[in-house]
Structures are given as C-alpha cells and as structure tokens.
Design a protein around this motif. Structure first.
Motif, PDB file in Angstrom:
ATOM      1  N   THR A   1       0.870  -1.175   0.000  1.00 14.08           N
ATOM      2  CA  THR A   1       0.000   0.000   0.000  1.00 14.08           C
ATOM      3  C   THR A   1       0.908   1.226   0.000  1.00 14.08           C
ATOM      4  OG1 THR A   1      -0.148   0.019   2.424  1.00 14.08           O
ATOM      5  CG2 THR A   1      -1.878  -1.143   1.231  1.00 14.08           C
ATOM      6  N   LYS A   2       0.357   2.365  -0.303  1.00 13.57           N
ATOM      7  CA  LYS A   2       1.184   3.551  -0.457  1.00 13.57           C
ATOM      8  C   LYS A   2       1.788   3.982   0.875  1.00 13.57           C
ATOM      9  CE  LYS A   2       1.098   8.317  -2.150  1.00 13.57           C
ATOM     10  NZ  LYS A   2       0.298   9.363  -2.804  1.00 13.57           N
ATOM     11  N   LEU A   3       3.078   4.248   0.840  1.00 14.99           N
ATOM     12  CA  LEU A   3       3.782   4.838   1.978  1.00 14.99           C
ATOM     13  C   LEU A   3       3.641   6.345   1.882  1.00 14.99           C
ATOM     14  CD1 LEU A   3       5.727   4.367   4.402  1.00 14.99           C
ATOM     15  CD2 LEU A   3       7.604   4.713   2.784  1.00 14.99           C
ATOM     16  N   GLN A   4       2.979   6.910   2.871  1.00 10.72           N
ATOM     17  CA  GLN A   4       2.749   8.349   2.811  1.00 10.72           C
ATOM     18  C   GLN A   4       4.045   9.114   3.063  1.00 10.72           C
ATOM     19  OE1 GLN A   4       0.083   9.298   1.662  1.00 10.72           O
ATOM     20  NE2 GLN A   4      -1.509   7.815   2.143  1.00 10.72           N
ATOM     21  N   PRO A   5       4.212  10.281   2.414  1.00 13.53           N
ATOM     22  CA  PRO A   5       5.473  11.028   2.551  1.00 13.53           C
ATOM     23  C   PRO A   5       5.862  11.330   3.995  1.00 13.53           C
ATOM     24  CG  PRO A   5       4.202  11.900   0.727  1.00 13.53           C
ATOM     25  CD  PRO A   5       3.320  10.885   1.412  1.00 13.53           C
ATOM     26  N   GLU A   6       4.879  11.608   4.846  1.00 19.29           N
ATOM     27  CA  GLU A   6       5.207  11.922   6.231  1.00 19.29           C
ATOM     28  C   GLU A   6       5.914  10.747   6.903  1.00 19.29           C
ATOM     29  OE1 GLU A   6       4.954  14.694   7.799  1.00 19.29           O
ATOM     30  OE2 GLU A   6       3.897  15.845   6.251  1.00 19.29           O
ATOM     31  N   MET A   7       5.481   9.522   6.603  1.00 19.88           N
ATOM     32  CA  MET A   7       6.137   8.346   7.171  1.00 19.88           C
ATOM     33  C   MET A   7       7.439   8.041   6.428  1.00 19.88           C
ATOM     34  SD  MET A   7       4.719   4.433   7.732  1.00 19.88           S
ATOM     35  CE  MET A   7       3.209   4.990   8.485  1.00 19.88           C
ATOM     36  N   ALA A   8       7.453   8.266   5.126  1.00 20.61           N
ATOM     37  CA  ALA A   8       8.644   7.956   4.337  1.00 20.61           C
ATOM     38  C   ALA A   8       9.864   8.715   4.843  1.00 20.61           C
ATOM     39  CB  ALA A   8       8.391   8.287   2.870  1.00 20.61           C
ATOM     40  N   ARG A   9       9.660   9.946   5.282  1.00 19.43           N
ATOM     41  CA  ARG A   9      10.787  10.750   5.761  1.00 19.43           C
ATOM     42  C   ARG A   9      11.457  10.157   6.990  1.00 19.43           C
ATOM     43  NH1 ARG A   9       7.030  14.691   4.183  1.00 19.43           N
ATOM     44  NH2 ARG A   9       7.802  15.970   2.440  1.00 19.43           N
ATOM     45  N   ARG A  10      10.744   9.312   7.707  1.00 21.01           N
ATOM     46  CA  ARG A  10      11.268   8.771   8.971  1.00 21.01           C
ATOM     47  C   ARG A  10      12.052   7.479   8.777  1.00 21.01           C
ATOM     48  NH1 ARG A  10       6.076   7.770  12.166  1.00 21.01           N
ATOM     49  NH2 ARG A  10       7.582   6.923  13.656  1.00 21.01           N
ATOM     50  N   VAL A  11      11.939   6.841   7.613  1.00 22.79           N
ATOM     51  CA  VAL A  11      12.463   5.480   7.466  1.00 22.79           C
ATOM     52  C   VAL A  11      13.987   5.446   7.567  1.00 22.79           C
ATOM     53  CG1 VAL A  11      12.689   3.523   5.890  1.00 22.79           C
ATOM     54  CG2 VAL A  11      10.489   4.690   6.129  1.00 22.79           C
ATOM     55  N   GLU A  12      14.681   6.243   6.763  1.00 19.69           N
ATOM     56  CA  GLU A  12      16.138   6.155   6.737  1.00 19.69           C
ATOM     57  C   GLU A  12      16.778   6.542   8.061  1.00 19.69           C
ATOM     58  OE1 GLU A  12      17.825   7.962   3.264  1.00 19.69           O
ATOM     59  OE2 GLU A  12      16.709   6.650   1.897  1.00 19.69           O
ATOM     60  N   PRO A  13      16.339   7.631   8.729  1.00 18.71           N
ATOM     61  CA  PRO A  13      16.926   7.927  10.035  1.00 18.71           C
ATOM     62  C   PRO A  13      16.663   6.837  11.071  1.00 18.71           C
ATOM     63  CG  PRO A  13      15.799   9.853   9.157  1.00 18.71           C
ATOM     64  CD  PRO A  13      15.431   8.712   8.277  1.00 18.71           C
ATOM     65  N   ALA A  14      15.487   6.205  11.001  1.00 15.84           N
ATOM     66  CA  ALA A  14      15.133   5.217  12.013  1.00 15.84           C
ATOM     67  C   ALA A  14      15.832   3.885  11.810  1.00 15.84           C
ATOM     68  CB  ALA A  14      13.620   5.004  12.032  1.00 15.84           C
ATOM     69  N   LEU A  15      15.979   3.442  10.554  1.00 13.51           N
ATOM     70  CA  LEU A  15      16.518   2.110  10.287  1.00 13.51           C
ATOM     71  C   LEU A  15      17.963   2.132   9.783  1.00 13.51           C
ATOM     72  CD1 LEU A  15      13.407   0.395   8.619  1.00 13.51           C
ATOM     73  CD2 LEU A  15      14.164   0.291  11.004  1.00 13.51           C
TER      74      LEU A  15
END
Length: 528
Positions: free
Chosen positions: A306-320
């Motif tokens: 399902t679509k990853l919303q931009p607000e969540m997408a911004r958090r992925v690289e810093p978190a993982l």
C-alpha cells in the motif's frame, strides 16, 4: 496455453523473445542451472534449515519424483497453503518440474476461499501445514475434501494425522519437459472485495519479472534477502525469492514481520535487503529506537503493498539506518521500484519506475483518453510480464483489459516528468460527498502529519442527504485527537473544508485483508 487462459498475441510474444526478455527456460531449469553454476552457495535459510543451491535442487528432484509417484502430473492443479517454511520453496520448484501448477493460497484463508480455489481449478491435491499460529489445517482439509470430489490427495508438512506427509520422497526420474510458454503457477489478485481471482503466470514471463527486478535493484551474489511477509503473496515471491535466485543470492525466510522475529535474523544472517508493508515498517521504526540487535548490514528496505505516505517515508532512513526504496506491484504483472541513484525528493513522494524498458504505461480518463502530463488518471499497463487475462473469467476480462491488451489496474496515478509513478488512490477509493469527490489517500496523508495520528484510513459511510459522509478511523499516537482538532489541523494545512472528516472513530489497529492491505470494507461495516 492452458484452457481458460488468454494467450499472448504472437506479435508480442515474438517481440519479447527477440528482445531477450523471454528465454527458452522453465523455472525448474532455472534452479538446475543455479545448482550447476553455484552448487555450494547458500540458497535458502529457514529456521534450522540451511540449503545450498545443490541441496535445494536435489530436494526438489526427490520431491518431484514423490509427487509423480502418487499420480500428480502435467497440467494438474495443486492448492498450496503453506507458511514461510523451506518445504514451500522445494514444493513449488518440484511442481514446476512436473508441469503441475501450484495455486498459491495464503495462510489466512479459510474454508470459503480454499473450497472455491479447489473447486474452481479442479485441484487434485491440497498442501497444508499441520498447525500454524494455533490453527489446525487438517480440520480445514477434512472439511474441504468432503466438498470437493476432485481432491485426491492432502499432503501435510508436519504431523499428517489422517493424511499423507510432506515431503514425499523418491529416486529422481526423467520427466517430460514443461513448455516454457505454459502456465507455471496461479497467483491471487489483490482486490479487496470478493474471492480473489486467479492470475495465470507462465514460466518465461514470470521468470523475466524476477530477472528484471534483480537488475533494477542491483542484486548480486552478495544479496541476502529477508522475506517476512507471506511468501505466497506475489510481491515477496517475485521481489524476494525469484529476484534473489536470479542473482544467485541467499533467501532468508522469517515466520512473520514482527521485529522480534525479523531483527535476530537480520543480525545473524547479515541481511542486506528486505520488503515490508507500511504497517510493519512502522513497527520496525519504533522497535529500532530501543532494540539492541545489529541492523547495520541492511543496505535497503523496500516498502510497498500500500502507499507509503510522505510523512512516514521521511522517517524510514533515520530510524533504520538504510536506504528507503518504495515499490509498487500487482499479481497481474506490472511492478516498479526506485533506482539507487534516484533523488531523495523523488523517493519520498513517488512509488518508483516500472522495472522493464518494455513496460508500457498509460494514464487515462474514464473514457480511456490520455490525460494531460502530470494530471491524475487511471493507470493502464501492458508489457512482457503483465498478463492478458484472468483464469476462466471471460466477462471480467472483457471489462478489465482493453481491446489492445492493456490491463486496467484500477489505480489512480500521476506521472512525474521522469516517469516515476505517484499513486493517488484507487478508482473506487473515492468518497462522493454531495457530488464533491474526496480522494481518501490525499486526506489520509494530511492526517498522518498530525502528531496524535499513528495510522489512519478514511472511509465513506452512507448518508441520506449527501450520499456519503467521510469517517476517519484513527490509530492514535499517545492521546487521541478529537474531531475538532483534526478539522483545525486540516484547515491550517489549507485543505478544503468539504474534505474534513465528518466523523472520527478511534481504533486500536486497522484491519487488513489476507493480502496485507487495509480493509476499508471491514471498517465501513464496523461503523455503518
């Protein structure tokens, strides 16, 4: 081509063969070639099992002989409902070698779906685990066999009870070569209503889709891919198993996507690639803040389904601590991924580029006229791994495929000038509020930016005056927001007032379909 399937027009088949997309090779032969070229490389890790390509190939040969011995032959359909265990991989390739076709059901399916799959395909066998996540599949098998007279065999991974045990075993035998242009397996359509339709995938076109993914994602022998979503789903099967094997990499199976199950495997196996749906990615990001497992081997996490919303997408690289790759795909064929060198602003807002240079994409209005560049429209697709029809569904095929072979995906998208695809929702995922059309995903993306919203789904509920009113179903983060607070938040973001939710429901989690998509049908039924 199998009766009930739509053949490829010879003009296109010849084009794809001449271009090298389709090869004269079956999926069973693909595995045999890997066993000869990379015999000692680790192909598969699952639980305590660790099989090299040579071992997987040998197990496949012996299982194929055992299946052949009990009478399963070319053209037979076998409904397979196994979790992420090594027997699932060996069984699929054994059936490919025989020329029988697995119908890949999901572990979450129950009597209604399994009975339908068996009846609709005239299945001769049904393969199950004994017990999985507390559910005894042998009881389900007893119920299904009583209803489906074509079922001759039930094979069980584990304690067989009243049935036969898997794996079957036998000395390898010479088997007739399947047609590389013939149907290799049946996948399930990703619709959110009704019983899934069956998608016939041929050896050569489905194999090419995995090879194209491996090339687009720069997979190599060093690739260690963790599959934690159900392997029988098209995306983990193609992006995980098939692409990894084309690159002679290593496939690691996890029983599920929870951090407790996946993180130890990432550390132990030095996993480099994995795929998640947004809900699982959210759990990983939260767990990574406090978990002590070493995730530093992760090169990239791919998020789709399902679509990853931009607000969540911004958090992925810093978190993982790894690269984010968005993806899209469908059992019917077309899939896309970001490339390694795509700019970050494109990665955050779009879902990727189609994987093949031969993929043809159109964005059209409701009358099939091309929309203006950058405008939202309906996605049509055609290409060397996008099917031309569902199995035994002529009336549905007439509605779903154009006369010149384009598949109507049902997605609303727009294209960036670079060709990257941005998914804006589904054709039917619109709320008609007093003749004003509300695209649910647009409002959901705004609401996800609210600090009190962890997850959200916007659904339409019947209304006597307006036709439909909108209801925001929110999984809160901390203190739950109020409806008035959400309206004020949207107003501050410049959202039109008619798009404000008319109703707010706080829920502990969003219900999912068996394919991992948010079930808006279930939500609408809960609050209607």
């Amino acid at each position: 081509m199998l009766d009930g399937c739509t053949p490829w027009p010879e003009e296109f088949a010849e084009r794809y063969r001449s271009a090298g997309y389709w090869r004269d090779e079956t999926l069973g032969e693909l595995l045999g070639g890997l066993a000869r070229s990379h015999p000692g490389r680790t192909a598969l890790v699952a639980g305590p099992e660790r099989w090299s390509y040579a071992e997987l190939d040998a197990r496949t040969d012996r299982m194929a002989a055992g299946l052949h011995r009990i009478g399963i032959g070319p053209g037979d359909r076998v409904v397979v409902q196994l979790p992420n265990i090594p027997e699932l991989v060996a069984l699929m390739f054994a059936l490919f070698r025989i020329g029988a076709q697995p119908v890949l059901a999901l572990p979450a399916h129950r009597s209604s779906e399994i009975t339908y799959f068996c009846e609709f395909t005239d299945a001769v066998a049904y393969v199950i685990p004994d017990v999985h996540v507390g559910f005894d599949y042998r009881e389900l098998a007893a119920e299904v066999t009583a209803r489906v007279p074509t079922l001759k065999h039930v094979l069980v991974a584990g304690d067989p009870g009243d049935f036969a045990a898997l794996p079957l075993d036998g000395d390898p035998v010479d088997l007739p070569r399947p047609d590389p242009a013939g149907v290799a397996l049946f996948l399930l359509s990703g619709g959110t209503t009704g019983v899934p339709k069956l998608v016939p995938r041929a050896h050569q076109e489905w194999s090419y889709s995995g090879r194209a993914v491996a090339e687009a994602c720069d997979y190599g022998e060093e690739t260690v891919h963790l599959v934690s979503l159900p392997l029988s789903h098209n995306w983990p099967l193609t992006h995980g198993l098939l692409a990894t094997f084309h690159a002679a990499g290593t496939l690691v199976l996890a029983p599920g996507p929870s951090p407790d199950e996946a993180f130890p495997l990432i550390e132990r196996e030095r996993v480099t690639e994995t795929g998640l749906i947004p809900g699982a990615a959210l759990l990983w990001m939260e767990a990574a803040e406090w978990d002590e497992y070493d995730l530093s081997s992760l090169r990239r996490v791919t998020i789709g389904g399902t679509k990853l919303q931009p607000e969540m997408a911004r958090r992925v690289e810093p978190a993982l601590g790894c690269r984010l790759q968005q993806a899209f795909g469908m059992a019917e064929g077309l899939c896309g991924f970001h490339r390694w060198d795509d700019p970050q602003d494109v990665v955050l807002v779009s879902q990727g580029l189609p994987v093949s240079p031969a993929d043809e994409v159109r964005v059209v209005d409701e009358d099939d006229n091309d929309v203006a560049p950058g405008e939202v429209g309906r996605l049509l697709a055609r290409g060397p791994y996008t099917v031309r029809g569902y199995y035994r569904a002529p009336e549905h095929n007439a509605r779903t495929f154009t006369a010149d072979g384009f598949y109507r995906t049902g997605d609303l998208v727009r294209l960036l000038p670079t060709g990257h695809v941005i998914f804006e929702g589904r054709v039917k995922d619109q709320i008609n509020r007093g003749a004003e059309k509300i695209a649910a995903e647009e409002v959901e993306n705004h609401l996800l930016a609210h600090p009190g919203v962890r997850e959200v789904a916007l659904v339409g509920l019947p209304d006597e005056v307006l036709g439909e009113r909108s209801c925001a179903c929110v999984v809160p983060r901390g203190t739950a927001p109020t409806l008035a607070e959400l309206a004020a938040f949207l107003r501050d973001r410049g959202v039109a007032a008619f798009k404000f939710p008319d109703r707010l429901e706080i829920v502990p989690r969003l219900p999912l379909t068996p394919l991992g998509k948010v079930s808006k049908k279930t939500l609408a039924g809960m609050f209607h």
